[in-house]
Design an enzyme around this catalytic site. Sequence first.
Site, PDB file in Angstrom:
ATOM      1  N   HIS A   1       0.874  -1.194   0.000  1.00 28.16           N
ATOM      2  CA  HIS A   1       0.000   0.000   0.000  1.00 28.16           C
ATOM      3  C   HIS A   1       0.901   1.231   0.000  1.00 28.16           C
ATOM      4  O   HIS A   1       1.499   1.563   1.019  1.00 28.16           O
ATOM      5  CB  HIS A   1      -0.912   0.014   1.234  1.00 28.16           C
ATOM      6  CG  HIS A   1      -1.850   1.190   1.262  1.00 28.16           C
ATOM      7  ND1 HIS A   1      -3.183   1.049   1.540  1.00 28.16           N
ATOM      8  CD2 HIS A   1      -1.659   2.529   1.049  1.00 28.16           C
ATOM      9  CE1 HIS A   1      -3.777   2.231   1.507  1.00 28.16           C
ATOM     10  NE2 HIS A   1      -2.867   3.152   1.212  1.00 28.16           N
TER      11      HIS A   1
ATOM     12  N   HIS B   1       1.597   5.385  -1.740  1.00 25.48           N
ATOM     13  CA  HIS B   1       1.250   6.548  -2.571  1.00 25.48           C
ATOM     14  C   HIS B   1       2.524   7.113  -3.174  1.00 25.48           C
ATOM     15  O   HIS B   1       3.409   7.554  -2.440  1.00 25.48           O
ATOM     16  CB  HIS B   1       0.558   7.624  -1.721  1.00 25.48           C
ATOM     17  CG  HIS B   1      -0.718   7.124  -1.111  1.00 25.48           C
ATOM     18  ND1 HIS B   1      -1.926   7.192  -1.762  1.00 25.48           N
ATOM     19  CD2 HIS B   1      -0.953   6.492   0.072  1.00 25.48           C
ATOM     20  CE1 HIS B   1      -2.859   6.639  -0.995  1.00 25.48           C
ATOM     21  NE2 HIS B   1      -2.291   6.204   0.122  1.00 25.48           N
TER      22      HIS B   1
ATOM     23  N   HIS C   1     -10.363   1.349   1.584  1.00 30.28           N
ATOM     24  CA  HIS C   1     -10.178   2.331   2.660  1.00 30.28           C
ATOM     25  C   HIS C   1     -11.418   2.196   3.538  1.00 30.28           C
ATOM     26  O   HIS C   1     -12.482   2.707   3.192  1.00 30.28           O
ATOM     27  CB  HIS C   1     -10.024   3.759   2.131  1.00 30.28           C
ATOM     28  CG  HIS C   1      -9.826   4.742   3.233  1.00 30.28           C
ATOM     29  ND1 HIS C   1      -8.614   5.336   3.500  1.00 30.28           N
ATOM     30  CD2 HIS C   1     -10.680   5.189   4.199  1.00 30.28           C
ATOM     31  CE1 HIS C   1      -8.741   6.128   4.564  1.00 30.28           C
ATOM     32  NE2 HIS C   1      -9.983   6.048   5.015  1.00 30.28           N
TER      33      HIS C   1
ATOM     34  N   LYS D   1      -9.322  -0.135  -6.113  1.00 27.21           N
ATOM     35  CA  LYS D   1      -9.377   0.544  -4.825  1.00 27.21           C
ATOM     36  C   LYS D   1     -10.739   1.174  -4.573  1.00 27.21           C
ATOM     37  O   LYS D   1     -11.220   1.978  -5.368  1.00 27.21           O
ATOM     38  CB  LYS D   1      -8.283   1.627  -4.798  1.00 27.21           C
ATOM     39  CG  LYS D   1      -8.189   2.373  -3.489  1.00 27.21           C
ATOM     40  CD  LYS D   1      -7.715   1.475  -2.368  1.00 27.21           C
ATOM     41  CE  LYS D   1      -7.824   2.133  -1.018  1.00 27.21           C
ATOM     42  NZ  LYS D   1      -6.530   2.375  -0.391  1.00 27.21           N
TER      43      LYS D   1
ATOM     44  N   HIS E   1      -4.616  -0.575   5.702  1.00 19.62           N
ATOM     45  CA  HIS E   1      -4.153   0.208   6.861  1.00 19.62           C
ATOM     46  C   HIS E   1      -5.108   0.087   8.058  1.00 19.62           C
ATOM     47  O   HIS E   1      -5.695   1.079   8.516  1.00 19.62           O
ATOM     48  CB  HIS E   1      -3.892   1.667   6.496  1.00 19.62           C
ATOM     49  CG  HIS E   1      -4.946   2.393   5.691  1.00 19.62           C
ATOM     50  ND1 HIS E   1      -6.286   2.283   5.935  1.00 19.62           N
ATOM     51  CD2 HIS E   1      -4.836   3.258   4.654  1.00 19.62           C
ATOM     52  CE1 HIS E   1      -6.951   3.054   5.088  1.00 19.62           C
ATOM     53  NE2 HIS E   1      -6.089   3.643   4.294  1.00 19.62           N
TER      54      HIS E   1
ATOM     55  N   ASP F   1       1.462   2.651   3.475  1.00 22.93           N
ATOM     56  CA  ASP F   1       0.613   3.831   3.310  1.00 22.93           C
ATOM     57  C   ASP F   1       1.439   5.107   3.385  1.00 22.93           C
ATOM     58  O   ASP F   1       0.947   6.155   3.830  1.00 22.93           O
ATOM     59  CB  ASP F   1      -0.537   3.856   4.337  1.00 22.93           C
ATOM     60  CG  ASP F   1      -1.588   4.911   3.999  1.00 22.93           C
ATOM     61  OD1 ASP F   1      -1.678   5.313   2.829  1.00 22.93           O
ATOM     62  OD2 ASP F   1      -2.308   5.336   4.920  1.00 22.93           O
TER      63      ASP F   1
HETATM   64  N1  LIG Z   1      -3.513   7.737   4.612  1.00 20.15           N
HETATM   65  C1  LIG Z   1      -3.660   9.037   4.491  1.00 20.15           C
HETATM   66  O1  LIG Z   1      -3.801   9.724   5.497  1.00 20.15           O
HETATM   67  N2  LIG Z   1      -3.614   9.653   3.279  1.00 20.15           N
HETATM   68  C2  LIG Z   1      -3.549   9.034   1.992  1.00 20.15           C
HETATM   69  C3  LIG Z   1      -4.861   8.464   1.552  1.00 20.15           C
HETATM   70  C4  LIG Z   1      -5.238   7.172   2.247  1.00 20.15           C
HETATM   71  O2  LIG Z   1      -4.544   6.182   2.160  1.00 20.15           O
HETATM   72  O3  LIG Z   1      -6.293   7.135   2.902  1.00 20.15           O
HETATM   73  C5  LIG Z   1      -3.064  10.051   0.961  1.00 20.15           C
HETATM   74  O4  LIG Z   1      -3.171   9.800  -0.240  1.00 20.15           O
HETATM   75  O5  LIG Z   1      -2.535  11.101   1.367  1.00 20.15           O
HETATM   76 ZN   LIG Z   2      -3.189   5.110   1.520  1.00 23.86          ZN
HETATM   77 ZN   LIG Z   3      -6.721   5.063   2.851  1.00 26.10          ZN
END
Ligand SMILES: NC(=O)N[C@@H](CC(=O)O)C(=O)O
Ligand SMILES: [Zn+2]
Ligand SMILES: [Zn+2]
Length: 347
Positions: A13, A15, A136, A99, A174, A247
């Site tokens: 997971h 970003h 999520h 997702k 998460h 995450d």
């Molecule tokens: N985890 C977070 O707080 N933020 C994530 C989005 C997500 O995974 O929910 C993001 O893209 O910034």
């Molecule tokens: Zn995330």
């Molecule tokens: Zn998330």
Amino acid sequence: MNTFTLTRPDDFHLHLRDGEHMRAVLADTARRFARAIVMPNLKPPVITTEMAVAYRGRLLAALPQGVRFEPLMTLYLTDNTSPSEIIEAKRSGVIYGIKYYPAGATTNSAAGVTDIARCHETLEAMEQAEMPMLVHGEVTDPEVDVFDREKVFLERMLIPLTQRFPRLRVVFEHITTREAVEFVINAPKTVAATITAHHLLISRNALFQGGIRPHHYCLPILKRETHRQKLIEAATSGNPKFFLGTDSAPHAQFAKENACGCAGIYTAHAAIELYAEAFEQAGALEKLEAFASFHGADFYQLPRNQDKITLKKENWRVPAQLEFGGESLIPFRAGENVTWALDKTGN
Ligand SMILES: NC(=O)N[C@@H](CC(=O)O)C(=O)O
Ligand SMILES: [Zn+2]
Ligand SMILES: [Zn+2]
């Protein structure tokens, strides 16, 4: 133990953002991990196979020379995602999950699902294609207390959904609560969960340590210590349903240190090292390899990695800030020590 060698891990997971931001953070992950499930919550969101293939191309083009790293792409589910899009995604061979963001639940989720009933045919196509749904898991109902949104999502949404689609492969992303851990343990083998390093290391007290700490704000929000203990228990249990997903979610410093700060914690600069800390504190370092390198690959039906990385027990200071495409990024533990360091990466 002063050094610790394990099979190269994967991050299930992550970003990576896009453009200059992506180019600033990609190497942190690629140094440590062989593969990562790349989240599709870009602006605009990655909603078609074509967009995912193009994004994958940009990621591969941005890799530092000689670094091997495989981005595992995902699509962003909307009310309008068609069953045929799922078939095409599967056929592409580069998309590994769809997702599900409840609309408004988190960063860049405005285009997410407003009513999951609208997606039932698409979920059937996912069942058939063995295409996992990555969730999520928080309700967006403003009446629900922010600390209860995961638990309520589980009761209202996820339990009914897994009953209605018993063959759907689900990753509860998460997870942050005792209730989520217990649900996953008791669910069929088609259900798994990722756990972040920060949810293993800090509880909600860290949000208010001496003042408000925007760099500890993420979603789902940090929970009380008893929940953290339960996450530690799950991660170190050896149960193959729990695996690593950082995450890591970079936002520019100004967007975090703001009257309405963004949710997301950046951990990619020290990801596996932070997990090593959490596992060592729990006296379970020997359980890290399966959690970080085997369980996720097995769930996603991917071959396990062959090469290794080595960590050494050594304090190093995390920089106070990182470069983020002309902006500044405050990493987790900024200006403080991490107690494990990457030794050999094989890259
Ligand atoms: N985890 C977070 O707080 N933020 C994530 C989005 C997500 O995974 O929910 C993001 O893209 O910034
Ligand atoms: Zn995330
Ligand atoms: Zn998330």
